[in-house]
Design an enzyme around this catalytic site. Structure first.
Site, PDB file in Angstrom:
ATOM      1  N   LYS A 197      28.222 -25.596 -47.385  1.00 34.99           N
ATOM      2  CA  LYS A 197      29.859 -26.022 -47.626  1.00 34.99           C
ATOM      3  C   LYS A 197      29.667 -27.466 -46.108  1.00 34.99           C
ATOM      4  O   LYS A 197      29.936 -27.910 -45.257  1.00 34.99           O
ATOM      5  CB  LYS A 197      31.056 -24.987 -46.381  1.00 34.99           C
ATOM      6  CG  LYS A 197      32.037 -25.130 -46.866  1.00 34.99           C
ATOM      7  CD  LYS A 197      33.633 -26.107 -46.713  1.00 34.99           C
ATOM      8  CE  LYS A 197      33.740 -26.068 -45.003  1.00 34.99           C
ATOM      9  NZ  LYS A 197      33.652 -27.911 -45.172  1.00 34.99           N
TER      10      LYS A 197
ATOM     11  N   GLU B 288      23.633 -27.731 -34.626  1.00 33.95           N
ATOM     12  CA  GLU B 288      22.988 -28.891 -33.883  1.00 33.95           C
ATOM     13  C   GLU B 288      24.757 -29.181 -33.277  1.00 33.95           C
ATOM     14  O   GLU B 288      25.645 -29.143 -34.222  1.00 33.95           O
ATOM     15  CB  GLU B 288      22.597 -29.811 -34.599  1.00 33.95           C
ATOM     16  CG  GLU B 288      21.251 -28.885 -35.039  1.00 33.95           C
ATOM     17  CD  GLU B 288      20.208 -30.014 -35.692  1.00 33.95           C
ATOM     18  OE1 GLU B 288      19.064 -29.455 -36.815  1.00 33.95           O
ATOM     19  OE2 GLU B 288      20.665 -31.500 -36.907  1.00 33.95           O
TER      20      GLU B 288
ATOM     21  N   CYS C 216      25.719 -37.662 -33.391  1.00 32.62           N
ATOM     22  CA  CYS C 216      25.559 -36.747 -32.210  1.00 32.62           C
ATOM     23  C   CYS C 216      24.942 -37.437 -31.263  1.00 32.62           C
ATOM     24  O   CYS C 216      24.766 -37.384 -30.420  1.00 32.62           O
ATOM     25  CB  CYS C 216      25.321 -35.923 -33.290  1.00 32.62           C
ATOM     26  SG  CYS C 216      23.675 -35.539 -33.553  1.00 32.62           S
TER      27      CYS C 216
ATOM     28  N   GLU D 264      32.854 -36.223 -25.837  1.00 27.24           N
ATOM     29  CA  GLU D 264      32.773 -36.437 -27.140  1.00 27.24           C
ATOM     30  C   GLU D 264      33.506 -37.492 -27.982  1.00 27.24           C
ATOM     31  O   GLU D 264      34.812 -36.851 -27.851  1.00 27.24           O
ATOM     32  CB  GLU D 264      31.304 -35.831 -27.597  1.00 27.24           C
ATOM     33  CG  GLU D 264      31.451 -36.443 -29.113  1.00 27.24           C
ATOM     34  CD  GLU D 264      30.472 -35.042 -30.306  1.00 27.24           C
ATOM     35  OE1 GLU D 264      31.210 -34.370 -30.500  1.00 27.24           O
ATOM     36  OE2 GLU D 264      29.446 -35.953 -30.668  1.00 27.24           O
TER      37      GLU D 264
HETATM   38  P1  NAD Z   1      33.705 -30.312 -37.636  1.00 23.73           P
HETATM   39  O1  NAD Z   1      33.282 -29.062 -36.236  1.00 23.73           O
HETATM   40  O2  NAD Z   1      35.406 -30.940 -37.583  1.00 23.73           O
HETATM   41  O3  NAD Z   1      32.910 -29.570 -38.688  1.00 23.73           O
HETATM   42  C1  NAD Z   1      31.666 -29.532 -39.856  1.00 23.73           C
HETATM   43  C2  NAD Z   1      31.923 -28.797 -40.896  1.00 23.73           C
HETATM   44  O4  NAD Z   1      32.943 -27.220 -39.857  1.00 23.73           O
HETATM   45  C3  NAD Z   1      33.338 -29.451 -41.078  1.00 23.73           C
HETATM   46  O5  NAD Z   1      32.281 -28.731 -43.064  1.00 23.73           O
HETATM   47  C4  NAD Z   1      33.468 -28.514 -41.424  1.00 23.73           C
HETATM   48  O6  NAD Z   1      34.991 -28.027 -43.032  1.00 23.73           O
HETATM   49  C5  NAD Z   1      33.290 -26.726 -40.853  1.00 23.73           C
HETATM   50  N1  NAD Z   1      34.436 -26.408 -40.066  1.00 23.73           N
HETATM   51  C6  NAD Z   1      35.748 -26.641 -39.529  1.00 23.73           C
HETATM   52  N2  NAD Z   1      35.604 -25.673 -38.977  1.00 23.73           N
HETATM   53  C7  NAD Z   1      34.787 -24.289 -38.703  1.00 23.73           C
HETATM   54  C8  NAD Z   1      35.460 -22.863 -38.996  1.00 23.73           C
HETATM   55  N3  NAD Z   1      36.631 -21.982 -38.163  1.00 23.73           N
HETATM   56  N4  NAD Z   1      34.681 -22.287 -39.428  1.00 23.73           N
HETATM   57  C9  NAD Z   1      33.705 -22.493 -40.845  1.00 23.73           C
HETATM   58  N5  NAD Z   1      33.920 -23.789 -41.007  1.00 23.73           N
HETATM   59  C10 NAD Z   1      34.352 -24.860 -40.273  1.00 23.73           C
HETATM   60  O7  NAD Z   1      32.619 -31.596 -36.987  1.00 23.73           O
HETATM   61  P2  NAD Z   1      32.405 -33.116 -37.858  1.00 23.73           P
HETATM   62  O8  NAD Z   1      34.031 -33.487 -37.402  1.00 23.73           O
HETATM   63  O9  NAD Z   1      32.320 -33.208 -39.003  1.00 23.73           O
HETATM   64  O10 NAD Z   1      31.613 -33.943 -37.293  1.00 23.73           O
HETATM   65  C11 NAD Z   1      31.501 -34.597 -36.465  1.00 23.73           C
HETATM   66  C12 NAD Z   1      30.608 -33.752 -34.694  1.00 23.73           C
HETATM   67  O11 NAD Z   1      29.671 -33.008 -35.117  1.00 23.73           O
HETATM   68  C13 NAD Z   1      30.629 -34.585 -33.430  1.00 23.73           C
HETATM   69  O12 NAD Z   1      30.574 -33.571 -32.651  1.00 23.73           O
HETATM   70  C14 NAD Z   1      28.982 -34.816 -33.251  1.00 23.73           C
HETATM   71  O13 NAD Z   1      28.716 -34.627 -32.435  1.00 23.73           O
HETATM   72  C15 NAD Z   1      28.725 -33.330 -34.739  1.00 23.73           C
HETATM   73  N6  NAD Z   1      27.401 -33.271 -35.012  1.00 23.73           N
HETATM   74  C16 NAD Z   1      25.999 -33.389 -34.485  1.00 23.73           C
HETATM   75  C17 NAD Z   1      25.039 -33.268 -34.937  1.00 23.73           C
HETATM   76  C18 NAD Z   1      23.593 -33.370 -33.973  1.00 23.73           C
HETATM   77  O14 NAD Z   1      22.484 -32.808 -35.006  1.00 23.73           O
HETATM   78  N7  NAD Z   1      23.384 -32.313 -32.545  1.00 23.73           N
HETATM   79  C19 NAD Z   1      24.667 -34.162 -36.006  1.00 23.73           C
HETATM   80  C20 NAD Z   1      25.944 -34.210 -36.336  1.00 23.73           C
HETATM   81  C21 NAD Z   1      27.366 -33.985 -36.389  1.00 23.73           C
HETATM   82  O1  6OD Z   2      17.162 -36.878 -38.423  1.00 18.84           O
HETATM   83  C1  6OD Z   2      17.735 -35.893 -37.811  1.00 18.84           C
HETATM   84  O2  6OD Z   2      16.893 -34.838 -38.859  1.00 18.84           O
HETATM   85  C2  6OD Z   2      18.651 -34.956 -37.177  1.00 18.84           C
HETATM   86  N1  6OD Z   2      19.006 -33.772 -37.776  1.00 18.84           N
HETATM   87  C3  6OD Z   2      19.567 -35.696 -37.211  1.00 18.84           C
HETATM   88  C4  6OD Z   2      21.318 -35.935 -36.717  1.00 18.84           C
HETATM   89  C5  6OD Z   2      21.902 -36.586 -36.446  1.00 18.84           C
HETATM   90  C6  6OD Z   2      23.792 -36.744 -36.020  1.00 18.84           C
HETATM   91  O3  6OD Z   2      24.505 -37.426 -36.340  1.00 18.84           O
END
Ligand code: NAD
Ligand code: 6OD
Length: 485
Positions: free
Chosen positions: A176, A252, A286, A388
């Site tokens: 998804k 993550e 992130c 964040e």
């Molecule tokens: P988000 O949580 O809003 O959405 C991520 C995904 O989850 C999307 O595909 C969304 O449609 C889906 N989603 C949302 N609500 C849902 C539910 N109730 N059930 C199932 N699926 C659902 O995140 P975003 O805005 O797309 O990304 C930004 C966030 O992601 C930031 O908090 C960032 O720190 C985090 N992030 C973390 C990492 C990591 O490696 N730790 C990497 C990238 C992004």
């Molecule tokens: O490099 C990666 O494998 C990884 N998970 C990066 C995450 C980036 C977050 O925005």
């Protein structure tokens, strides 16, 4: 206008419900996304199950590995198609996507093909109580159908970081993608068909989260495990869904990462490193640094140097080589980041630079542009220091002692990563051991051998992925004991 259809059982599936895909550079509509309902999600999960017990499950390991190599090669052959798609969805500079997003998207298939080919097996000869002998060994089995729920910031990179190991281990997937970035996951469906990955192994369902494809997928009882990258609050909702049927999760999540600069650091390297960690991808990483702590003797000089870096980042369109920073992902996210800019001001921050929306040419004024922003003089309790933001911004505070800055860095519910800038090796080791995060970078950022463990502590994640660590989530060990004497 592009049509983004669902990819189910090797075929393109359109639906009657659509939403728009917009280019963040000017907010123009560039595509129409076919939203999957419960019916399509169910079809995708069933197709994944059938492939698991059918053509995919019966492949030899070598054949599976060869197909994953072919996927990587085909992504590279269609490099420009992936690049165009990613850049149109995200607005990020083309130079960044061509150096990071797309090459890593391909590499994720090769790396995990190599990992699974070379993973050692566990076997013990044992004496039995009757004086005989047994061989006790473990088989690695795929978990089954994996739901892969993805964010929008590094769409292809973060999706393939999950799909690569899942398929390498013999699972099938239903992906998804984020509603903001449907393009590269869709394109990957074409790649799967082109290289002959059996139908049903890789499926894509488009939609939003709650009451849409995200929720329908994660609550579907035909899914055996869920891997998710995104916000911590979304992780909580998905964990609730996963609890029905006790399905394992790999998460993550968000971060509020600290950058620590000691006075003995290589000053220029530290300024460059913090600028990268705070502003690259318009701060939508992130692992980005939104809290910077600088040892007092170099504090003023550091703030002045980072200000110059921020102001040198020219906002612009992806194809312009002079572009230093692209837009945020959407108008909605722009409003969120601007609300934090307003909170910082209301809380009495000194705005070193930025704080608003840059002046853009008329044809780009509807894009989600934002100024790189630096604040000082806020208490640790201020919203922009604790929460964040996911924008190109950071707060810089001075510190006097090592134990003080370790406590400051750890004072957060998150635990994704920290960067430490120092030339003192002993201090580097000491601080790395004391910061409660999944990743510590010393004199560097975003540098990682993909075979090492990646993941966050505290509310930044559950589990570790990368190299053999991914096998812990994408496979299950079956213990076999054979008495042979
Ligand atoms: P988000 O949580 O809003 O959405 C991520 C995904 O989850 C999307 O595909 C969304 O449609 C889906 N989603 C949302 N609500 C849902 C539910 N109730 N059930 C199932 N699926 C659902 O995140 P975003 O805005 O797309 O990304 C930004 C966030 O992601 C930031 O908090 C960032 O720190 C985090 N992030 C973390 C990492 C990591 O490696 N730790 C990497 C990238 C992004
Ligand atoms: O490099 C990666 O494998 C990884 N998970 C990066 C995450 C980036 C977050 O925005």
């Amino acid at each position: 206008m592009k049509q983004f259809q669902n990819f189910i059982d090797g075929a393109w599936v359109s639906t009657q419900r659509h939403f728009e895909n917009r280019n963040p550079v000017d907010n123009s509509v560039i595509g129409r996304v076919h939203e999957a309902g419960r019916v399509e999600v169910d079809q995708a999960v069933r197709a994944a199950r059938a492939a698991l017990h059918g053509p995919w499950g019966s492949l030899k390991l070598e054949e599976r590995v060869d197909l994953l190599y072919a996927v990587a090669d085909e992504i590279n052959r269609r490099f420009d198609d992936f690049l165009d798609a990613e850049v149109a969805d995200t607005g990020k500079p083309r130079s960044m996507a061509s150096h990071i997003d797309i090459p890593r998207g391909a590499a994720n298939f090769k790396i995990f093909a190599d990992v699974i080919k070379n993973v050692p097996a566990e076997a013990f000869e044992m004496a039995t109580p009757d004086g005989g002998a047994a061989l006790n060994y473990a088989l690695r089995k795929p978990r089954g159908v994996i739901a892969v729920v993805c964010p929008w910031n590094l769409p292809l990179l973060l999706m393939t970081w999950k799909v690569g190991p899942a398929l390498a281990c013999g699972n099938t997937v239903v992906v998804k993608p984020s509603e903001e970035t449907p393009a590269t996951a869709t394109l990957l469906g074409e790649v799967m068909n082109a290289v002959g990955v059996p139908k049903g192994v890789y499926n894509v369902v488009h939609g939003l989260g709650p009451d849409s494809a995200g929720e329908f997928l994660t609550t579907h009882r035909g899914v055996d495990a869920i891997t998710f990258t995104g916000e911590t609050r979304t992780g909580e909702a998905i964990m609730g869904a996963a609890s029905k049927g006790l399905r394992p999760v790999s998460f993550e999540l968000g971060g509020k990462n600290a950058g620590i600069v000691f006075a003995d650091a290589d000053f220029d390297a530290a300024v460059d490193g913090i600028a990268l960690a705070a502003f690259v991808n318009c701060g939508q990483v992130c692992l980005g640094t939104e809290r910077v702590y600088v040892e007092r003797p170099i504090f003023d000089k550091f703030v002045a140097a980072l200000k110059l870096k921020a102001e040198a980042m020219k906002p612009g369109v992806p194809n312009d080589k002079a572009t230093g920073i692209g837009p945020l992902i959407s108008k909605e996210h722009q409003q969120k980041v601007l609300s934090y800019y307003a909170k910082a001001k209301a809380d009495g921050a000194t705005i070193v630079t930025g704080g608003g929306v840059p002046n853009m040419p008329a044809d780009l004024q509807d894009g989600s542009w934002i100024e790189p922003t630096i604040w000082t003089d806020l208490p640790e309790t201020a919203a922009v220091v604790r929460e964040e933001i996911f924008g190109p911004c950071c707060h810089i505070a001075p510190f006097d002692r090592e134990d003080e800055v370790v406590a400051l860095a750890n004072d957060t519910p998150y635990g994704l990563c920290t960067t430490v800038w120092t030339e003192n090796l002993g201090r580097a080791h000491r601080v790395a051991g004391q910061i409660d995060v999944g990743i510590v970078w010393i004199n560097s950022w975003f540098l990682r051998d993909l075979r090492t463990a990646f993941g966050g502590s505290k509310q930044s994640g559950i589990g570790r992925e990368g190299g053999v660590h991914s096998l812990e989530f994408y496979t299950e060990l079956r213990n076999v004991c054979i008495k042979y004497a």
